[in-house]
Design a protein around this motif. Structure first.
Motif, PDB file in Angstrom:
ATOM      1  N   ARG A 144       0.819  -1.224   0.000  1.00 47.84           N
ATOM      2  CA  ARG A 144       0.000   0.000   0.000  1.00 47.84           C
ATOM      3  C   ARG A 144       0.844   1.262   0.000  1.00 47.84           C
ATOM      4  O   ARG A 144       0.560   2.213  -0.704  1.00 47.84           O
ATOM      5  CB  ARG A 144      -0.859   0.043   1.270  1.00 47.84           C
ATOM      6  N   THR A 145       1.849   1.287   0.832  1.00 46.58           N
ATOM      7  CA  THR A 145       2.632   2.514   1.000  1.00 46.58           C
ATOM      8  C   THR A 145       4.104   2.198   0.788  1.00 46.58           C
ATOM      9  O   THR A 145       4.692   1.456   1.572  1.00 46.58           O
ATOM     10  CB  THR A 145       2.451   3.092   2.433  1.00 46.58           C
TER      11      THR A 145
ATOM     12  N   LYS B 103       2.835 -11.575   3.626  1.00 44.33           N
ATOM     13  CA  LYS B 103       2.689 -11.341   5.062  1.00 44.33           C
ATOM     14  C   LYS B 103       1.914 -12.506   5.686  1.00 44.33           C
ATOM     15  O   LYS B 103       0.852 -12.888   5.170  1.00 44.33           O
ATOM     16  CB  LYS B 103       1.921 -10.031   5.312  1.00 44.33           C
TER      17      LYS B 103
ATOM     18  N   VAL C 132       6.121  -1.795   8.077  1.00 47.53           N
ATOM     19  CA  VAL C 132       7.451  -1.851   8.689  1.00 47.53           C
ATOM     20  C   VAL C 132       7.920  -0.410   8.896  1.00 47.53           C
ATOM     21  O   VAL C 132       7.526   0.480   8.126  1.00 47.53           O
ATOM     22  CB  VAL C 132       8.458  -2.609   7.796  1.00 47.53           C
TER      23      VAL C 132
ATOM     24  N   SER D 206       7.066   3.831  14.247  1.00 47.37           N
ATOM     25  CA  SER D 206       8.446   3.959  14.711  1.00 47.37           C
ATOM     26  C   SER D 206       8.565   4.750  16.010  1.00 47.37           C
ATOM     27  O   SER D 206       9.438   4.460  16.833  1.00 47.37           O
ATOM     28  CB  SER D 206       9.305   4.586  13.621  1.00 47.37           C
TER      29      SER D 206
HETATM   30  N1  LIG Z   1       4.404   6.148  10.323  1.00 45.93           N
HETATM   31  C1  LIG Z   1       4.924   4.812  10.129  1.00 45.93           C
HETATM   32  C2  LIG Z   1       5.217   4.595   8.666  1.00 45.93           C
HETATM   33  C3  LIG Z   1       5.331   3.133   8.317  1.00 45.93           C
HETATM   34  C4  LIG Z   1       5.075   2.873   6.846  1.00 45.93           C
HETATM   35  O1  LIG Z   1       4.275   3.585   6.193  1.00 45.93           O
HETATM   36  N2  LIG Z   1       5.733   1.839   6.290  1.00 45.93           N
HETATM   37  C5  LIG Z   1       5.541   1.478   4.902  1.00 45.93           C
HETATM   38  C6  LIG Z   1       6.861   1.530   4.152  1.00 45.93           C
HETATM   39  S1  LIG Z   1       7.483   3.179   4.086  1.00 45.93           S
HETATM   40  C7  LIG Z   1       5.071   0.020   4.818  1.00 45.93           C
HETATM   41  O2  LIG Z   1       5.413  -0.770   5.657  1.00 45.93           O
HETATM   42  N3  LIG Z   1       4.272  -0.349   3.800  1.00 45.93           N
HETATM   43  C8  LIG Z   1       3.787  -1.689   3.720  1.00 45.93           C
HETATM   44  C9  LIG Z   1       2.771  -1.905   2.627  1.00 45.93           C
HETATM   45  O3  LIG Z   1       2.727  -1.093   1.694  1.00 45.93           O
HETATM   46  O4  LIG Z   1       2.041  -2.902   2.687  1.00 45.93           O
HETATM   47  C10 LIG Z   1       6.167   4.622  11.024  1.00 45.93           C
HETATM   48  O5  LIG Z   1       6.789   5.624  11.408  1.00 45.93           O
HETATM   49  O6  LIG Z   1       6.498   3.483  11.366  1.00 45.93           O
END
Ligand SMILES: N[C@@H](CCC(=O)N[C@@H](CS)C(=O)NCC(=O)O)C(=O)O
Length: 267
Positions: free
Chosen positions: A66-67, A75, A88, A103
């Motif tokens: 997703r992000t 997973k 993560v 985090s």
């Molecule tokens: N605000 C979160 C951001 C975590 C985040 O957005 N991680 C993204 C990678 S930058 C992720 O794990 N994406 C997994 C996905 O797209 O399924 C933190 O500080 O931990």
């Protein structure tokens, strides 16, 4: 023995929040992961590892990123139970029963585990809550920063740029003000989670630097520019001081060096 396991892509400034805190308060972290481009070939789990052939074929493990991940990810149901947002860095208690996500919260876990060695999370309810205040505003900035940095990989828009520029100036102006007239740290008289989070977020944002061509192509200018030291002298000096600190330098140094090399290459 490790007191916390963290799985993530590496290097990742969000993880430094935990590793810097761990250096200061004597906590051992078991860090697992691989470069960002390789995490699509890993099983996301407490026992995270490179995918076996059978795991790769297993439909129940397959998810859409997703992000920050456009590819398929793998997973386990246990991972999603521990980490309902599926992101993560993903931390776990040593027995894998408790998942800790975000985090800032992972960093708080380290501070709580090491509380008898170093008071990173304040000395009373008031100072702890003030530290939380800084972590909350950092997360607000981090949200816009994440959208912006990801957009710089493909199509940054003037709207995203403007929103992030505003978010950055609000954030850095607040940090600068908090250090006035000549405070050494954001909260109290020593390093706390507030300082660590600030350094991690600003370092992550430094990924803007090698992308000046992508910005110029849209008629946009970098948010991190040479005038920041003059505009926000206390905040920028605080960053420069902390990044050279022995608990910060092992993470921040090589990362910024790599960014400087990428900038030189792009030029
Ligand atoms: N605000 C979160 C951001 C975590 C985040 O957005 N991680 C993204 C990678 S930058 C992720 O794990 N994406 C997994 C996905 O797209 O399924 C933190 O500080 O931990």
């Amino acid at each position: 023995m490790s007191q916390l396991r963290i799985f993530s892509y590496l290097p990742n400034p969000r993880i430094w929040k935990a590793t810097i805190a761990a250096r200061l308060c004597g906590i051992t972290i078991d860090l697992r992961g691989a470069p960002p481009g390789e995490l699509q070939d890993w099983l996301w789990d407490f026992d995270a590892h490179p995918l076996s052939d059978s795991e790769r074929q297993e439909p129940a493990l397959q998810r859409t990123g997703r992000t920050g991940f456009k590819s398929r990810l793998y997973k386990t149901p246990a991972f999603l139970e521990a980490h309902p947002f599926g992101t993560v860095p993903a931390a776990f208690s040593p027995d894998g029963r408790v998942g800790i996500f975000e985090s800032n919260s992972i960093m708080r876990a380290v501070a709580r585990l090491g509380v008898n060695t170093y008071p990173l999370y304040g000395s009373d309810a008031y100072s702890a809550a003030r530290i939380d205040s800084f972590l909350d505003v950092s997360l607000v900035f981090a949200r816009d920063s994440q959208i912006y940095l990801l957009s710089l990989r493909d199509t940054v828009t003037a709207e995203i740029h403007a929103r992030t520029r505003d978010a950055f100036s609000t954030y850095i102006a607040g940090i600068d003000q908090a250090l006035a007239p000549a405070r050494s740290f954001l909260v109290g008289d020593d390093i706390t989670l507030a300082d660590i989070c600030f350094v991690a977020e600003l370092s992550l944002f430094a990924n803007e630097k090698p992308r000046s061509k992508a910005l110029a192509a849209q008629g946009l200018t970098p948010i991190l520019h040479d005038g920041l030291e003059a505009e926000y002298p206390r905040a920028m000096a605080h960053y420069a001081k902390l990044r050279a600190h022995p608990a910060f330098a092992p993470d921040v140094g090589p990362y910024l060096q790599k960014i400087a090399s990428a900038v030189a290459k792009a030029a």
